[in-house]
Design a protein around this motif. Structure first.
Motif, PDB file in Angstrom:
ATOM      1  N   UNK A  41      34.420 -29.918  25.258  1.00 16.65           N
ATOM      2  CA  UNK A  41      35.733 -30.426  24.843  1.00 16.65           C
ATOM      3  C   UNK A  41      35.610 -31.070  23.465  1.00 16.65           C
ATOM      4  N   UNK A  42      36.518 -30.725  22.589  1.00 17.71           N
ATOM      5  CA  UNK A  42      36.621 -31.385  21.290  1.00 17.71           C
ATOM      6  C   UNK A  42      37.939 -32.151  21.278  1.00 17.71           C
ATOM      7  N   UNK A  43      37.864 -33.441  20.947  1.00 18.01           N
ATOM      8  CA  UNK A  43      39.034 -34.313  20.899  1.00 18.01           C
ATOM      9  C   UNK A  43      39.283 -34.686  19.445  1.00 18.01           C
ATOM     10  N   UNK A  44      40.540 -34.584  18.999  1.00 19.31           N
ATOM     11  CA  UNK A  44      40.797 -34.894  17.604  1.00 19.31           C
ATOM     12  C   UNK A  44      42.230 -35.326  17.344  1.00 19.31           C
ATOM     13  N   UNK A  45      42.482 -35.785  16.117  1.00 21.98           N
ATOM     14  CA  UNK A  45      43.803 -36.219  15.706  1.00 21.98           C
ATOM     15  C   UNK A  45      44.005 -35.827  14.250  1.00 21.98           C
ATOM     16  N   UNK A  46      45.215 -35.356  13.931  1.00 17.08           N
ATOM     17  CA  UNK A  46      45.552 -34.940  12.571  1.00 17.08           C
ATOM     18  C   UNK A  46      46.783 -35.721  12.132  1.00 17.08           C
ATOM     19  N   UNK A  47      46.684 -36.371  10.966  1.00 20.55           N
ATOM     20  CA  UNK A  47      47.781 -37.211  10.475  1.00 20.55           C
ATOM     21  C   UNK A  47      48.120 -36.840   9.026  1.00 20.55           C
ATOM     22  N   UNK A  48      48.794 -35.711   8.827  1.00 24.17           N
ATOM     23  CA  UNK A  48      49.182 -35.338   7.465  1.00 24.17           C
ATOM     24  C   UNK A  48      50.305 -36.243   6.971  1.00 24.17           C
ATOM     25  N   UNK A  49      50.235 -36.666   5.733  1.00 23.38           N
ATOM     26  CA  UNK A  49      51.281 -37.537   5.175  1.00 23.38           C
ATOM     27  C   UNK A  49      51.947 -36.859   3.991  1.00 23.38           C
ATOM     28  N   UNK A  50      51.241 -36.779   2.872  1.00 20.05           N
ATOM     29  CA  UNK A  50      51.829 -36.207   1.664  1.00 20.05           C
ATOM     30  C   UNK A  50      51.404 -34.772   1.383  1.00 20.05           C
ATOM     31  N   UNK A  51      50.493 -34.252   2.189  1.00 20.35           N
ATOM     32  CA  UNK A  51      50.044 -32.886   1.970  1.00 20.35           C
ATOM     33  C   UNK A  51      49.668 -32.243   3.300  1.00 20.35           C
ATOM     34  N   UNK A  52      49.653 -30.921   3.300  1.00 24.15           N
ATOM     35  CA  UNK A  52      49.270 -30.186   4.502  1.00 24.15           C
ATOM     36  C   UNK A  52      47.763 -30.303   4.728  1.00 24.15           C
ATOM     37  N   UNK A  53      47.353 -30.271   6.001  1.00 31.50           N
ATOM     38  CA  UNK A  53      45.942 -30.320   6.370  1.00 31.50           C
ATOM     39  C   UNK A  53      45.611 -29.097   7.211  1.00 31.50           C
ATOM     40  N   UNK A  54      44.502 -28.455   6.884  1.00 33.75           N
ATOM     41  CA  UNK A  54      44.084 -27.271   7.633  1.00 33.75           C
ATOM     42  C   UNK A  54      42.986 -27.639   8.628  1.00 33.75           C
ATOM     43  N   UNK A  55      43.069 -27.085   9.838  1.00 35.84           N
ATOM     44  CA  UNK A  55      42.034 -27.310  10.837  1.00 35.84           C
ATOM     45  C   UNK A  55      40.725 -26.706  10.334  1.00 35.84           C
ATOM     46  N   UNK A  56      39.710 -27.521  10.108  1.00 33.59           N
ATOM     47  CA  UNK A  56      38.466 -26.992   9.518  1.00 33.59           C
ATOM     48  C   UNK A  56      37.555 -26.370  10.571  1.00 33.59           C
ATOM     49  N   UNK A  57      36.618 -25.592  10.091  1.00 30.52           N
ATOM     50  CA  UNK A  57      35.548 -25.110  10.948  1.00 30.52           C
ATOM     51  C   UNK A  57      34.411 -26.137  10.898  1.00 30.52           C
ATOM     52  N   UNK A  58      33.552 -26.128  11.899  1.00 34.68           N
ATOM     53  CA  UNK A  58      32.434 -27.062  11.937  1.00 34.68           C
ATOM     54  C   UNK A  58      31.143 -26.284  12.158  1.00 34.68           C
ATOM     55  N   UNK A  59      30.083 -26.610  11.405  1.00 31.38           N
ATOM     56  CA  UNK A  59      28.839 -25.837  11.496  1.00 31.38           C
ATOM     57  C   UNK A  59      28.268 -25.758  12.911  1.00 31.38           C
ATOM     58  N   UNK A  60      28.435 -26.838  13.697  1.00 34.03           N
ATOM     59  CA  UNK A  60      27.821 -26.832  15.030  1.00 34.03           C
ATOM     60  C   UNK A  60      28.508 -25.877  15.996  1.00 34.03           C
ATOM     61  N   UNK A  61      29.695 -25.349  15.635  1.00 32.67           N
ATOM     62  CA  UNK A  61      30.342 -24.356  16.487  1.00 32.67           C
ATOM     63  C   UNK A  61      29.677 -22.988  16.367  1.00 32.67           C
ATOM     64  N   UNK A  62      28.945 -22.765  15.290  1.00 29.05           N
ATOM     65  CA  UNK A  62      28.307 -21.467  15.043  1.00 29.05           C
ATOM     66  C   UNK A  62      29.342 -20.347  15.160  1.00 29.05           C
ATOM     67  N   UNK A  63      30.509 -20.562  14.561  1.00 32.41           N
ATOM     68  CA  UNK A  63      31.617 -19.611  14.655  1.00 32.41           C
ATOM     69  C   UNK A  63      32.152 -19.321  13.261  1.00 32.41           C
ATOM     70  N   UNK A  64      32.849 -18.197  13.127  1.00 31.26           N
ATOM     71  CA  UNK A  64      33.450 -17.853  11.859  1.00 31.26           C
ATOM     72  C   UNK A  64      34.630 -18.735  11.509  1.00 31.26           C
ATOM     73  N   UNK A  65      35.319 -19.251  12.538  1.00 23.22           N
ATOM     74  CA  UNK A  65      36.443 -20.166  12.357  1.00 23.22           C
ATOM     75  C   UNK A  65      36.613 -20.954  13.649  1.00 23.22           C
TER      76      UNK A  65
END
Length: 232
Positions: A1-25
Motif C-alpha cells: 500500500x502506498x499512502x499519499x496526499x497531493x495539494x496543488x495550489x498555483x500549478x498542476x502536479x503530476x503523479x511521479x514515478x518512484x525508483x523502488x517501484x521498478x516500473x516504467x510509470x
C-alpha cells in the motif's frame, strides 16, 4: 500500500514515478483511489478530465500512464488523498460523487459514535482489484470511530483524518485488542494498521476520516469484532 496526499495550489502536479517501484510509470502494475477533502479540483488521467468537489472519489485503473492534479481556485486549493495498491487486472477509471456514494448510518448520540459511512470503492460500488475505500463523517457531538473495535486478519488498513478543527486532537488506538496503545493525530495525518491491529479513535471534537483496505478479499464485512468489555 502506498499512502499519499497531493495539494496543488498555483500549478498542476503530476503523479511521479518512484525508483523502488521498478516500473516504467507509477500505475504500470498498480491501481489508485483518490478522494478530495478540500476545495474543488481537477484530475487528468491519460487525457480524461475529471472534476472533483469535496468528498468526491476517483478510481484510476492499472496501466494509466499520466495523472495530473490541479486546483480549480488557488485561494481554495484541493487536497487529494490517495491510496494505491498492486493490481493484477484492469478495471475502468471511474468517478463517484459524494452524493452518489452508498451511505450507512451507524452508532448513536448516547454512545458518542453517531456517524455516516460513505462507501466508494467496494463490491457494490467502484470495482477494483483489491482496494476498498470510503470515508466516515462523525455527527456533531460524536467523537468515537470504529467502536466496537475490530480486526481483519486478511487485510491491512489505513486511516486519514481530516476536518479536525484547529486546536483539537484525535487519539487513535492500535495494537491487539488485549494490549492497546494510542497515538495522537492531527488534521491531515494518516496512520497504517497491520492486519492484527485494531483501528479506532476518539477526538476532542467531531471530525471525519478516510478508510482504505487492501489484502485477501474485497468483502467489507469480513472482520472480527472485539467486545468493548474485552478491550485492555
Amino acid at each position: 500500500m502506498i499512502v499519499g496526499m497531493v495539494n496543488p495550489v498555483n500549478q498542476a502536479l503530476e503523479l511521479p514515478n518512484y525508483p523502488n517501484l521498478r516500473a516504467g510509470y507509477f500505475l504500470e502494475r498498480r491501481e489508485i483511489g483518490i478522494i478530495n477533502v478540500a476545495g474543488p479540483g481537477v484530475i487528468k488521467a491519460d487525457g480524461q478530465v475529471f472534476e472533483l468537489n469535496k468528498l468526491d472519489c476517483l478510481y484510476i485503473s492499472k496501466g494509466t500512464q499520466k495523472v495530473i492534479f490541479e486546483s480549480t481556485v488557488s485561494a481554495n486549493p484541493a487536497v487529494f488523498y490517495f491510496l494505491s495498491s498492486p493490481a493484477h487486472a484492469v478495471y475502468p477509471t471511474t468517478l463517484l460523487t459524494h452524493a452518489d456514494a452508498v451511505k450507512v448510518e451507524l452508532g448513536s448520540s448516547a454512545t458518542a459514535n453517531k456517524r455516516t459511512i460513505n462507501k466508494y470503492i467496494h463490491l457494490e460500488g467502484i470495482r477494483s482489484c483489491q482496494l476498498v475505500m470510503g470515508l466516515t463523517i462523525l455527527h456533531e457531538g460524536s467523537v468515537w470511530n470504529t467502536m466496537p473495535a475490530h480486526v481483519h486478519d486478511r487485510r491491512m488498513e489505513a486511516y486519514f483524518y481530516f476536518d479536525v478543527p484547529a486546536g483539537q486532537k484525535i487519539f487513535h488506538y492500535m495494537g491487539e485488542g488485549q494490549e492497546t496503545r494510542h497515538i495522537t493525530m492531527d488534521n491531515y495525518d494518516a496512520v497504517v494498521s497491520p492486519p492484527w491491529s485494531i483501528h479506532s479513535g476518539s477526538g476532542t471534537a467531531s471530525y471525519s476520516f478516510i478508510w482504505g483496505m487492501a489484502g485477501e478479499n474485497l468483502d467489507y464485512t469480513d472482520m472480527d469484532a472485539i467486545a468493548i468489555a474485552d478491550l485492555k
